[in-house]
Design a protein around this motif. Structure first.
Motif, PDB file in Angstrom:
ATOM      1  N   LEU A 185       0.842  -1.207   0.000  1.00  0.00           N
ATOM      2  CA  LEU A 185       0.000   0.000   0.000  1.00  0.00           C
ATOM      3  C   LEU A 185       0.870   1.247   0.000  1.00  0.00           C
ATOM      4  CD1 LEU A 185      -2.541  -1.013   2.808  1.00  0.00           C
ATOM      5  CD2 LEU A 185      -3.009  -0.976   0.352  1.00  0.00           C
ATOM      6  N   THR A 186       0.405   2.282  -0.681  1.00  0.00           N
ATOM      7  CA  THR A 186       1.052   3.597  -0.570  1.00  0.00           C
ATOM      8  C   THR A 186       0.299   4.382   0.509  1.00  0.00           C
ATOM      9  OG1 THR A 186      -0.396   4.832  -2.066  1.00  0.00           O
ATOM     10  CG2 THR A 186       1.406   3.563  -3.095  1.00  0.00           C
ATOM     11  N   PRO A 187       0.862   5.507   0.985  1.00  0.00           N
ATOM     12  CA  PRO A 187       0.115   6.329   1.949  1.00  0.00           C
ATOM     13  C   PRO A 187      -1.255   6.762   1.407  1.00  0.00           C
ATOM     14  CG  PRO A 187       2.411   7.016   1.872  1.00  0.00           C
ATOM     15  CD  PRO A 187       2.227   6.022   0.761  1.00  0.00           C
ATOM     16  N   PHE A 188      -1.371   6.927   0.081  1.00  0.00           N
ATOM     17  CA  PHE A 188      -2.656   7.342  -0.505  1.00  0.00           C
ATOM     18  C   PHE A 188      -3.677   6.217  -0.427  1.00  0.00           C
ATOM     19  CE2 PHE A 188       0.524  10.158  -2.233  1.00  0.00           C
ATOM     20  CZ  PHE A 188      -0.072  11.396  -2.030  1.00  0.00           C
ATOM     21  N   ALA A 219       0.400   7.589  -7.611  1.00  0.00           N
ATOM     22  CA  ALA A 219      -0.590   7.045  -6.657  1.00  0.00           C
ATOM     23  C   ALA A 219      -1.602   8.116  -6.263  1.00  0.00           C
ATOM     24  CB  ALA A 219       0.115   6.511  -5.417  1.00  0.00           C
ATOM     25  N   ALA A 220      -1.128   9.355  -6.115  1.00  0.00           N
ATOM     26  CA  ALA A 220      -2.009  10.463  -5.726  1.00  0.00           C
ATOM     27  C   ALA A 220      -3.047  10.731  -6.817  1.00  0.00           C
ATOM     28  CB  ALA A 220      -1.190  11.719  -5.450  1.00  0.00           C
ATOM     29  N   SER A 221      -2.604  10.749  -8.074  1.00  0.00           N
ATOM     30  CA  SER A 221      -3.573  11.037  -9.149  1.00  0.00           C
ATOM     31  C   SER A 221      -4.508   9.844  -9.355  1.00  0.00           C
ATOM     32  CB  SER A 221      -2.863  11.441 -10.441  1.00  0.00           C
ATOM     33  OG  SER A 221      -2.003  10.434 -10.866  1.00  0.00           O
ATOM     34  N   ASN A 225      -9.674   7.296  -9.520  1.00  0.00           N
ATOM     35  CA  ASN A 225     -10.288   5.998  -9.312  1.00  0.00           C
ATOM     36  C   ASN A 225     -10.035   5.606  -7.869  1.00  0.00           C
ATOM     37  OD1 ASN A 225     -11.301   3.479  -9.594  1.00  0.00           O
ATOM     38  ND2 ASN A 225      -9.590   2.659 -10.805  1.00  0.00           N
ATOM     39  N   PRO A 226     -10.894   6.056  -6.939  1.00  0.00           N
ATOM     40  CA  PRO A 226     -10.579   5.877  -5.514  1.00  0.00           C
ATOM     41  C   PRO A 226     -10.291   4.422  -5.180  1.00  0.00           C
ATOM     42  CG  PRO A 226     -12.593   7.148  -5.807  1.00  0.00           C
ATOM     43  CD  PRO A 226     -12.205   6.657  -7.155  1.00  0.00           C
TER      44      PRO A 226
END
Length: 372
Positions: free
Chosen positions: A252-255, A280-282, A287-288
């Protein structure tokens, strides 16, 4: 002593004399509970609890470019942390995966203390050492230089005040100052992992027993009790705080974890994982990903990490942590669920507990927030 024998904290004999149930945690023999974990949990919520957290991994970073190194090695803006303050942050891989979540204390202009989770301390130490190449900074393993004792709960400021001249009233949340507690030199930090007000005291291992005994005596009239790791887990769960290996991992990333706020793209210079984290942020906006939510049981069955979250017969997520909540009086869980089912009050959500779909209510985190 073989390398796989568990390590012991400076308070090991004391825990055993108190009748603690001990357990192996990240290679350390640690107290799980002393008596009833429910009573220990409620003591922290209403009075105060005393924890041995000496298994945590302290890493000192010093030198002219200590701030620049940490800004490069970690995702946060560590250079902007004032002396005497602390920051919650993360260390990520180049692909954006979370290696650990950390608290970084700035002890002096060119001195920081990074506190890693016990299970990741070596990984973090290795990563910082590797990332320090080319920086005028030194990374030092200080795990054996500190014992860590926490006093947590609404009565903790009063208990600590009776043992120190340090200005506790002026000590804000996420701040730390050197002082003396019960005659013992300590770094006094207003941090914790319980959702309550409290303090973490970093001291020399040779002073740990003296400090523990002094806090025990000073806290007795206020109802302070020794607390094990079992209630620390239910306290942090109620407070909606992530635990590495459960809510956080290298996959997992922080996002993905809903903690994108810890990533500071605006800071000066490059940092490890920047490119992957930008993507990852975009992705998270377009696409949550699955969203970390709270689940509260309608029945009595306790969900555990790895159990499937279901809706309409379809798997929509996975439980990351679950336990009976002493404060709410019913089982609770944190889970990653598909965005379509993440809104508080979403109907028809359940947890597959050994083949039976038990109904759960989706709620916003945290489950518990202390009254200021």
């Amino acid at each position: 002593m073989s390398s796989n024998a568990p390590r012991h904290t400076a308070l090991d004999a004391l825990h055993r004399s108190l009748g603690a149930t001990m357990t192996d945690f990240a290679g350390w023999d640690m107290p799980l509970r002393y008596g009833s974990e429910r009573d220990e949990h409620l003591a922290v919520r209403t009075k105060a609890g005393l924890f041995d957290l000496s298994h945590m991994g302290e890493i000192t970073v010093t030198g002219h470019q200590a701030a620049e190194l940490l800004n490069y090695a970690l995702v946060g803006n560590i250079a902007s942390v004032g002396v005497g303050r602390a920051r919650y942050t993360m260390i990520c891989r180049a692909d954006g995966g979370i290696l650990d979540d950390l608290i970084v204390y700035r002890l002096a202009e060119t001195e920081y203390m990074v506190v890693a989770n016990a299970s990741n301390a070596q990984v973090v130490l290795d990563a910082l050492t590797e990332r320090a190449a080319g920086f005028d900074a030194e990374v030092r393993d200080d795990r054996d230089a500190y014992a860590l004792i926490a006093v947590q709960g609404p009565e903790s400021p009063g208990i600590l005040k009776s043992l120190t001249d340090a200005d506790l009233d002026g000590l804000k949340y996420y701040a730390g100052l050197p002082g003396t507690v019960a005659g013992v030199p300590a770094l006094i930090a207003r941090t914790g992992y319980t959702g309550e007000d409290g303090f973490e005291l970093f001291v020399s291992p040779s002073d740990a027993e003296k400090l523990w005994q002094a806090l025990t005596e000073a806290g007795a009239p206020a109802g302070l009790v020794p607390c094990g790791l079992s209630c620390r887990d239910t306290l942090r769960l109620e407070a909606g705080m992530p635990l590495y290996g459960h809510e956080l991992s290298t996959s997992l990333t922080p996002f993905d974890a809903g903690l994108g706020r810890v990533v500071k793209f605006e800071k000066e210079g490059d940092f490890v994982g920047r490119e992957a984290l930008r993507e990852a942020a975009s992705r998270a906006q377009e696409n949550p990903p699955r969203v970390l939510v709270g689940l509260v049981a309608e029945g009595r069955r306790v969900p555990r990490a790895g159990y499937a979250v279901v809706a309409g017969g379809t798997v929509i997520g996975e439980v990351t942590s679950g336990a009976p909540s002493p404060t709410l009086g019913k089982p609770i869980a944190m889970a990653y669920v598909d965005a379509a089912h993440a809104a508080p009050g979403t109907a028809g959500v359940g947890v597959d507990i050994r083949g039976s779909h038990e109904p759960y209510e989706v709620v916003a985190l945290p489950f518990y927030k202390r009254q200021k």
